[in-house]
Design a protein around this motif. Structure first.
Motif, PDB file in Angstrom:
ATOM      1  N   LEU A 233      20.491  38.862  33.662  1.00 33.89           N
ATOM      2  CA  LEU A 233      19.115  38.505  33.982  1.00 33.89           C
ATOM      3  C   LEU A 233      18.194  38.907  32.835  1.00 33.89           C
ATOM      4  O   LEU A 233      17.250  38.182  32.496  1.00 33.89           O
ATOM      5  CB  LEU A 233      18.674  39.200  35.279  1.00 33.89           C
ATOM      6  N   GLU A 234      18.487  40.048  32.240  1.00 34.92           N
ATOM      7  CA  GLU A 234      17.657  40.554  31.158  1.00 34.92           C
ATOM      8  C   GLU A 234      17.668  39.600  29.962  1.00 34.92           C
ATOM      9  O   GLU A 234      18.714  39.109  29.551  1.00 34.92           O
ATOM     10  CB  GLU A 234      18.145  41.932  30.711  1.00 34.92           C
ATOM     11  N   GLY A 235      16.483  39.312  29.438  1.00 39.19           N
ATOM     12  CA  GLY A 235      16.357  38.471  28.262  1.00 39.19           C
ATOM     13  C   GLY A 235      16.295  36.984  28.529  1.00 39.19           C
ATOM     14  O   GLY A 235      16.032  36.196  27.608  1.00 39.19           O
ATOM     15  N   LEU A 236      16.520  36.561  29.774  1.00 39.27           N
ATOM     16  CA  LEU A 236      16.431  35.138  30.100  1.00 39.27           C
ATOM     17  C   LEU A 236      14.975  34.703  30.221  1.00 39.27           C
ATOM     18  O   LEU A 236      14.093  35.508  30.544  1.00 39.27           O
ATOM     19  CB  LEU A 236      17.147  34.847  31.419  1.00 39.27           C
ATOM     20  N   THR A 237      14.730  33.419  29.978  1.00 41.42           N
ATOM     21  CA  THR A 237      13.415  32.829  30.229  1.00 41.42           C
ATOM     22  C   THR A 237      13.517  31.917  31.443  1.00 41.42           C
ATOM     23  O   THR A 237      14.312  30.969  31.448  1.00 41.42           O
ATOM     24  CB  THR A 237      12.913  32.029  29.015  1.00 41.42           C
ATOM     25  N   VAL A 238      12.757  32.229  32.478  1.00 43.40           N
ATOM     26  CA  VAL A 238      12.818  31.501  33.745  1.00 43.40           C
ATOM     27  C   VAL A 238      11.481  30.838  34.009  1.00 43.40           C
ATOM     28  O   VAL A 238      10.431  31.499  33.980  1.00 43.40           O
ATOM     29  CB  VAL A 238      13.164  32.452  34.912  1.00 43.40           C
ATOM     30  N   ALA A 239      11.502  29.524  34.266  1.00 42.26           N
ATOM     31  CA  ALA A 239      10.288  28.779  34.608  1.00 42.26           C
ATOM     32  C   ALA A 239      10.255  28.535  36.109  1.00 42.26           C
ATOM     33  O   ALA A 239      11.222  28.016  36.684  1.00 42.26           O
ATOM     34  CB  ALA A 239      10.238  27.454  33.862  1.00 42.26           C
ATOM     35  N   ILE A 240       9.163  28.920  36.749  1.00 39.56           N
ATOM     36  CA  ILE A 240       8.950  28.669  38.178  1.00 39.56           C
ATOM     37  C   ILE A 240       7.868  27.608  38.272  1.00 39.56           C
ATOM     38  O   ILE A 240       6.729  27.840  37.856  1.00 39.56           O
ATOM     39  CB  ILE A 240       8.534  29.954  38.908  1.00 39.56           C
ATOM     40  N   ALA A 241       8.221  26.426  38.777  1.00 48.42           N
ATOM     41  CA  ALA A 241       7.320  25.278  38.701  1.00 48.42           C
ATOM     42  C   ALA A 241       7.027  24.689  40.069  1.00 48.42           C
ATOM     43  O   ALA A 241       7.925  24.550  40.900  1.00 48.42           O
ATOM     44  CB  ALA A 241       7.935  24.199  37.793  1.00 48.42           C
ATOM     45  N   GLY A 242       5.760  24.347  40.274  1.00 46.44           N
ATOM     46  CA  GLY A 242       5.374  23.684  41.515  1.00 46.44           C
ATOM     47  C   GLY A 242       4.186  24.360  42.170  1.00 46.44           C
ATOM     48  O   GLY A 242       3.252  24.794  41.499  1.00 46.44           O
ATOM     49  N   ASP A 243       4.253  24.476  43.486  1.00 49.00           N
ATOM     50  CA  ASP A 243       3.143  25.021  44.274  1.00 49.00           C
ATOM     51  C   ASP A 243       3.168  26.549  44.229  1.00 49.00           C
ATOM     52  O   ASP A 243       3.506  27.214  45.209  1.00 49.00           O
ATOM     53  CB  ASP A 243       3.250  24.507  45.710  1.00 49.00           C
ATOM     54  N   VAL A 244       2.791  27.106  43.085  1.00 49.37           N
ATOM     55  CA  VAL A 244       2.798  28.560  42.907  1.00 49.37           C
ATOM     56  C   VAL A 244       1.760  29.216  43.824  1.00 49.37           C
ATOM     57  O   VAL A 244       1.973  30.307  44.350  1.00 49.37           O
ATOM     58  CB  VAL A 244       2.531  28.920  41.433  1.00 49.37           C
ATOM     59  N   MET A 245       0.639  28.547  44.032  1.00 49.03           N
ATOM     60  CA  MET A 245      -0.463  29.086  44.832  1.00 49.03           C
ATOM     61  C   MET A 245      -0.011  29.559  46.210  1.00 49.03           C
ATOM     62  O   MET A 245      -0.387  30.639  46.673  1.00 49.03           O
ATOM     63  CB  MET A 245      -1.546  28.013  44.990  1.00 49.03           C
TER      64      MET A 245
ATOM     65  N   ALA B  16       2.230  24.725  36.962  1.00 49.76           N
ATOM     66  CA  ALA B  16       1.622  24.073  38.127  1.00 49.76           C
ATOM     67  C   ALA B  16       0.339  23.372  37.700  1.00 49.76           C
ATOM     68  O   ALA B  16      -0.239  23.691  36.645  1.00 49.76           O
ATOM     69  CB  ALA B  16       1.312  25.111  39.210  1.00 49.76           C
ATOM     70  N   PRO B  17      -0.148  22.439  38.528  1.00 47.90           N
ATOM     71  CA  PRO B  17      -1.489  21.911  38.294  1.00 47.90           C
ATOM     72  C   PRO B  17      -2.501  23.045  38.402  1.00 47.90           C
ATOM     73  O   PRO B  17      -2.248  24.038  39.103  1.00 47.90           O
ATOM     74  CB  PRO B  17      -1.675  20.896  39.437  1.00 47.90           C
ATOM     75  N   PRO B  18      -3.648  22.944  37.738  1.00 43.80           N
ATOM     76  CA  PRO B  18      -4.650  24.015  37.815  1.00 43.80           C
ATOM     77  C   PRO B  18      -5.031  24.381  39.246  1.00 43.80           C
ATOM     78  O   PRO B  18      -5.303  25.548  39.535  1.00 43.80           O
ATOM     79  CB  PRO B  18      -5.843  23.426  37.052  1.00 43.80           C
ATOM     80  N   THR B  19      -5.023  23.406  40.141  1.00 44.04           N
ATOM     81  CA  THR B  19      -5.410  23.661  41.532  1.00 44.04           C
ATOM     82  C   THR B  19      -4.350  24.447  42.301  1.00 44.04           C
ATOM     83  O   THR B  19      -4.626  24.965  43.387  1.00 44.04           O
ATOM     84  CB  THR B  19      -5.669  22.331  42.270  1.00 44.04           C
ATOM     85  N   LEU B  20      -3.124  24.530  41.754  1.00 40.27           N
ATOM     86  CA  LEU B  20      -2.044  25.230  42.444  1.00 40.27           C
ATOM     87  C   LEU B  20      -1.582  26.466  41.678  1.00 40.27           C
ATOM     88  O   LEU B  20      -0.502  27.000  41.946  1.00 40.27           O
ATOM     89  CB  LEU B  20      -0.856  24.284  42.682  1.00 40.27           C
ATOM     90  N   LEU B  21      -2.428  26.923  40.733  1.00 44.46           N
ATOM     91  CA  LEU B  21      -2.181  28.178  40.036  1.00 44.46           C
ATOM     92  C   LEU B  21      -3.155  29.229  40.559  1.00 44.46           C
ATOM     93  O   LEU B  21      -4.367  29.036  40.475  1.00 44.46           O
ATOM     94  CB  LEU B  21      -2.388  28.020  38.529  1.00 44.46           C
ATOM     95  N   PRO B  22      -2.672  30.327  41.110  1.00 47.49           N
ATOM     96  CA  PRO B  22      -3.589  31.363  41.594  1.00 47.49           C
ATOM     97  C   PRO B  22      -4.427  31.932  40.461  1.00 47.49           C
ATOM     98  O   PRO B  22      -3.951  32.085  39.333  1.00 47.49           O
ATOM     99  CB  PRO B  22      -2.635  32.441  42.161  1.00 47.49           C
ATOM    100  N   SER B  23      -5.653  32.256  40.756  1.00 48.27           N
ATOM    101  CA  SER B  23      -6.525  32.868  39.757  1.00 48.27           C
ATOM    102  C   SER B  23      -5.964  34.213  39.334  1.00 48.27           C
ATOM    103  O   SER B  23      -5.560  35.026  40.163  1.00 48.27           O
ATOM    104  CB  SER B  23      -7.933  33.050  40.347  1.00 48.27           C
ATOM    105  N   GLY B  24      -5.900  34.447  38.032  1.00 46.45           N
ATOM    106  CA  GLY B  24      -5.417  35.723  37.515  1.00 46.45           C
ATOM    107  C   GLY B  24      -3.925  35.913  37.624  1.00 46.45           C
ATOM    108  O   GLY B  24      -3.433  37.048  37.587  1.00 46.45           O
ATOM    109  N   ILE B  25      -3.157  34.831  37.725  1.00 47.57           N
ATOM    110  CA  ILE B  25      -1.707  34.925  37.879  1.00 47.57           C
ATOM    111  C   ILE B  25      -1.074  35.664  36.704  1.00 47.57           C
ATOM    112  O   ILE B  25      -0.039  36.323  36.848  1.00 47.57           O
ATOM    113  CB  ILE B  25      -1.088  33.511  38.040  1.00 47.57           C
ATOM    114  N   GLU B  26      -1.721  35.592  35.531  1.00 41.69           N
ATOM    115  CA  GLU B  26      -1.159  36.268  34.350  1.00 41.69           C
ATOM    116  C   GLU B  26      -1.061  37.774  34.535  1.00 41.69           C
ATOM    117  O   GLU B  26      -0.247  38.435  33.873  1.00 41.69           O
ATOM    118  CB  GLU B  26      -2.002  35.953  33.105  1.00 41.69           C
TER     119      GLU B  26
END
Length: 305
Positions: free
Chosen positions: A144-156, A179-189
């Motif tokens: 798991l360590e060092g992998l890059t994982v993309a989580i895509a879709g309705d993150v909100m 995700a689309p801007p509307t489905l990204l939670p504010s401050g997700i970073e």
């Protein structure tokens, strides 16, 4: 997931490996939880999670009961706390709870004397899903360590996304959300992820692509112009997938909306899709969680996972 250390996660995954082999044998029955009682209390519909928890309990030898909330006293006005107190008086050893409200499972765990497992609470967390996803990845990519994982879709609206972010960060993976801007939670970073609104940029050179279902039942208001437009920009097809690594894994927690967030050919790709493996890993992980909470390290009283 926030409360689990790297060594905790490693312990659960290692024990799960043993149960995978058991589940592939003709005789799948153990006595680890013989004489113990497991109640599955689901306030939301579920196929994979409830069935896999039921199988997990039965294969460990527990007396497993599924409570139908539609027929329970909650429909007559009984509160969650009253339900908890009623069940507690029956002296179960573990409750597996799914609830539409974030924090409801943690609240219930404070009112009972047995172990409580979170089978998904609102938009908060779904810890055993993250664990089974991690087990699936580790078995295929050996780490798991060092992998890059993309989580895509309705993150909100996704509790799966949140639990996976916590686990993957703890285990040393690099996490992107798309995700689309509307489905990204504010401050997700602030959760330690890179956020993308462009699918192709977000998928560039990733090792794992984890797609999420559009949870329209949780959406209040207009988040998308149309499902067709969403699929055009964010549905995973072979063209978008070509931006990931050639051997990138394809994952989905289910249920899938084919032609909405994922193309059928991609979902059924026998070389790269591990969606069916995720389902198999789910039984093993939930067996490990039940075993550790109820039979391992004491009686699990008051535990919350």
């Amino acid at each position: 997931m926030q409360e689990l250390s790297r060594s905790d996660i490693q312990c659960i995954l290692d024990l799960s490996e043993q149960f995978i082999e058991l589940n592939r044998q003709d005789n799948k029955k153990l006595r680890d939880l013989q004489g113990r009682t497991q109640i599955n209390l689901f306030f939301e519909n579920s196929t994979r999670t409830r069935t896999s928890f039921e199988l997990a309990g039965k294969r460990l030898g527990a007396d497993t009961i599924n409570m139908s909330v539609e027929a329970s006293s909650t429909k007559k006005g009984e509160t969650l706390i009253d339900t908890a107190m009623t069940l507690n008086a029956m002296h179960p050893d573990v409750l597996v709870v799914r609830h539409p409200d974030s924090g409801a499972v943690a609240l219930l765990s404070q009112k009972v004397d047995c172990a409580v497992v979170n089978g998904g609470d609102g938009q908060h967390e779904h810890p055993t899903q993250a664990l089974l996803d991690a087990l699936t990845i580790r078995r295929r990519l050996n780490r798991l360590e060092g992998l890059t994982v993309a989580i895509a879709g309705d993150v909100m609206h996704s509790r799966v996304a949140r639990s996976n972010i916590y686990l993957l960060n703890t285990m040393g993976a690099r996490v992107r959300v798309i995700a689309p801007p509307t489905l990204l939670p504010s401050g997700i970073e602030r959760l330690g992820v890179e956020a993308f609104t462009d699918m192709r940029r977000g998928l560039r050179d990733v090792d794992v692509v984890m797609m999420l279902r559009l949870q329209r039942e949780r959406m209040q208001g207009s988040f998308l112009p149309s499902v067709r437009e969403y699929y055009h920009f964010y549905g995973l097809d072979h063209e978008k997938l070509s931006h990931a690594k050639p051997d990138a894994l394809i994952m989905h927690p289910g249920p899938m909306n084919r032609g909405v967030e994922i193309d059928t050919e991609v979902a059924d790709d026998i070389h790269r899709s591990v969606i069916r493996e995720q389902v198999e890993m789910g039984v093993a992980v939930r067996m490990a969680v039940l075993r550790l909470l109820v039979a391992g390290g004491g009686n699990g009283n008051g535990g919350d996972a």
